[in-house]
Scaffold this motif. Structure first.
Motif, PDB file in Angstrom:
ATOM      1  N   ALA A  28       0.832  -1.209   0.000  1.00 18.43           N
ATOM      2  CA  ALA A  28       0.000   0.000   0.000  1.00 18.43           C
ATOM      3  C   ALA A  28       0.867   1.259   0.000  1.00 18.43           C
ATOM      4  CB  ALA A  28      -0.931   0.000   1.213  1.00 18.43           C
ATOM      5  N   ALA A  29       1.963   1.245   0.744  1.00 17.47           N
ATOM      6  CA  ALA A  29       2.859   2.405   0.775  1.00 17.47           C
ATOM      7  C   ALA A  29       3.462   2.655  -0.605  1.00 17.47           C
ATOM      8  CB  ALA A  29       3.963   2.191   1.808  1.00 17.47           C
ATOM      9  N   ASP A  30       3.876   1.596  -1.275  1.00 16.01           N
ATOM     10  CA  ASP A  30       4.424   1.734  -2.631  1.00 16.01           C
ATOM     11  C   ASP A  30       3.368   2.269  -3.592  1.00 16.01           C
ATOM     12  OD1 ASP A  30       6.850   0.784  -1.735  1.00 16.01           O
ATOM     13  OD2 ASP A  30       6.561  -1.248  -2.538  1.00 16.01           O
ATOM     14  N   LEU A  31       2.172   1.704  -3.520  1.00 13.67           N
ATOM     15  CA  LEU A  31       1.082   2.133  -4.392  1.00 13.67           C
ATOM     16  C   LEU A  31       0.701   3.589  -4.113  1.00 13.67           C
ATOM     17  CD1 LEU A  31      -0.880   1.197  -6.598  1.00 13.67           C
ATOM     18  CD2 LEU A  31      -2.424   0.450  -4.790  1.00 13.67           C
ATOM     19  N   ALA A  32       0.623   3.949  -2.848  1.00 20.86           N
ATOM     20  CA  ALA A  32       0.285   5.327  -2.475  1.00 20.86           C
ATOM     21  C   ALA A  32       1.313   6.312  -3.017  1.00 20.86           C
ATOM     22  CB  ALA A  32       0.173   5.446  -0.956  1.00 20.86           C
ATOM     23  N   GLU A  33       2.579   5.934  -2.962  1.00 19.89           N
ATOM     24  CA  GLU A  33       3.633   6.819  -3.463  1.00 19.89           C
ATOM     25  C   GLU A  33       3.558   6.962  -4.984  1.00 19.89           C
ATOM     26  OE1 GLU A  33       8.494   7.113  -3.560  1.00 19.89           O
ATOM     27  OE2 GLU A  33       7.534   5.880  -2.025  1.00 19.89           O
ATOM     28  N   ILE A  34       3.336   5.850  -5.672  1.00 16.82           N
ATOM     29  CA  ILE A  34       3.265   5.877  -7.134  1.00 16.82           C
ATOM     30  C   ILE A  34       2.075   6.705  -7.610  1.00 16.82           C
ATOM     31  CG2 ILE A  34       2.820   4.447  -9.183  1.00 16.82           C
ATOM     32  CD1 ILE A  34       4.464   2.242  -7.750  1.00 16.82           C
ATOM     33  N   LEU A  35       0.917   6.512  -6.978  1.00 16.58           N
ATOM     34  CA  LEU A  35      -0.310   7.173  -7.415  1.00 16.58           C
ATOM     35  C   LEU A  35      -0.585   8.483  -6.691  1.00 16.58           C
ATOM     36  CD1 LEU A  35      -2.661   4.061  -7.654  1.00 16.58           C
ATOM     37  CD2 LEU A  35      -1.391   5.182  -9.497  1.00 16.58           C
ATOM     38  N   ASP A  36       0.253   8.815  -5.699  1.00 19.05           N
ATOM     39  CA  ASP A  36       0.084  10.017  -4.888  1.00 19.05           C
ATOM     40  C   ASP A  36      -1.317  10.069  -4.273  1.00 19.05           C
ATOM     41  OD1 ASP A  36       0.906  12.374  -3.666  1.00 19.05           O
ATOM     42  OD2 ASP A  36       0.170  13.610  -5.323  1.00 19.05           O
ATOM     43  N   ILE A  37      -1.664   8.973  -3.572  1.00 19.48           N
ATOM     44  CA  ILE A  37      -2.963   8.872  -2.915  1.00 19.48           C
ATOM     45  C   ILE A  37      -2.772   8.344  -1.496  1.00 19.48           C
ATOM     46  CG2 ILE A  37      -4.283   8.493  -5.039  1.00 19.48           C
ATOM     47  CD1 ILE A  37      -4.306   5.491  -4.346  1.00 19.48           C
ATOM     48  N   PHE A  38      -3.815   8.452  -0.688  1.00 20.74           N
ATOM     49  CA  PHE A  38      -3.824   7.868   0.652  1.00 20.74           C
ATOM     50  C   PHE A  38      -4.583   6.552   0.591  1.00 20.74           C
ATOM     51  CE2 PHE A  38      -5.963   7.104   4.691  1.00 20.74           C
ATOM     52  CZ  PHE A  38      -4.878   7.080   5.543  1.00 20.74           C
TER      53      PHE A  38
END
Length: 96
Positions: A28-38
């Motif tokens: 989730a942290a990786d995905l949040a960083e890539i997509l700039d989302i929470f």
């Protein structure tokens, strides 16, 4: 397999939950960083269910189960199984 055979101890289930928690958190942290989302995560809930009982379990636990999408991931090795990701129908557009 007899009904009273315990596949995993409570400690093993707790360890599996913690492993999932760490893994999901990292993903989730990786995905949040890539997509700039929470991304909001819940504590993993683990329940061992016999394959024959899975359909009835889904019906009883998921309101509106007929209007949901499901992703299945099988895994094999020393410990094998099946993981299901179930989410409301149509939300895949929001995920994209």
């Amino acid at each position: 397999m007899p009904e009273n055979v315990e596949l995993l101890t409570e400690l093993e289930i707790d360890a599996l939950g913690e492993l999932m928690n760490v893994s999901f958190g990292s993903a989730a942290a990786d995905l949040a960083e890539i997509l700039d989302i929470f991304i909001h995560l819940n504590i993993p809930y683990i329940k061992l269910i016999k394959r024959a009982d899975l359909h009835d379990y889904i019906i009883s636990e998921i309101p509106g189960y007929k209007d949901c999408s499901m992703i299945e991931q099988k895994y094999h090795g020393d410990f094998g199984g099946l993981a299901l990701l179930i989410f409301p129908y149509g939300i895949e557009k929001e995920l994209l």
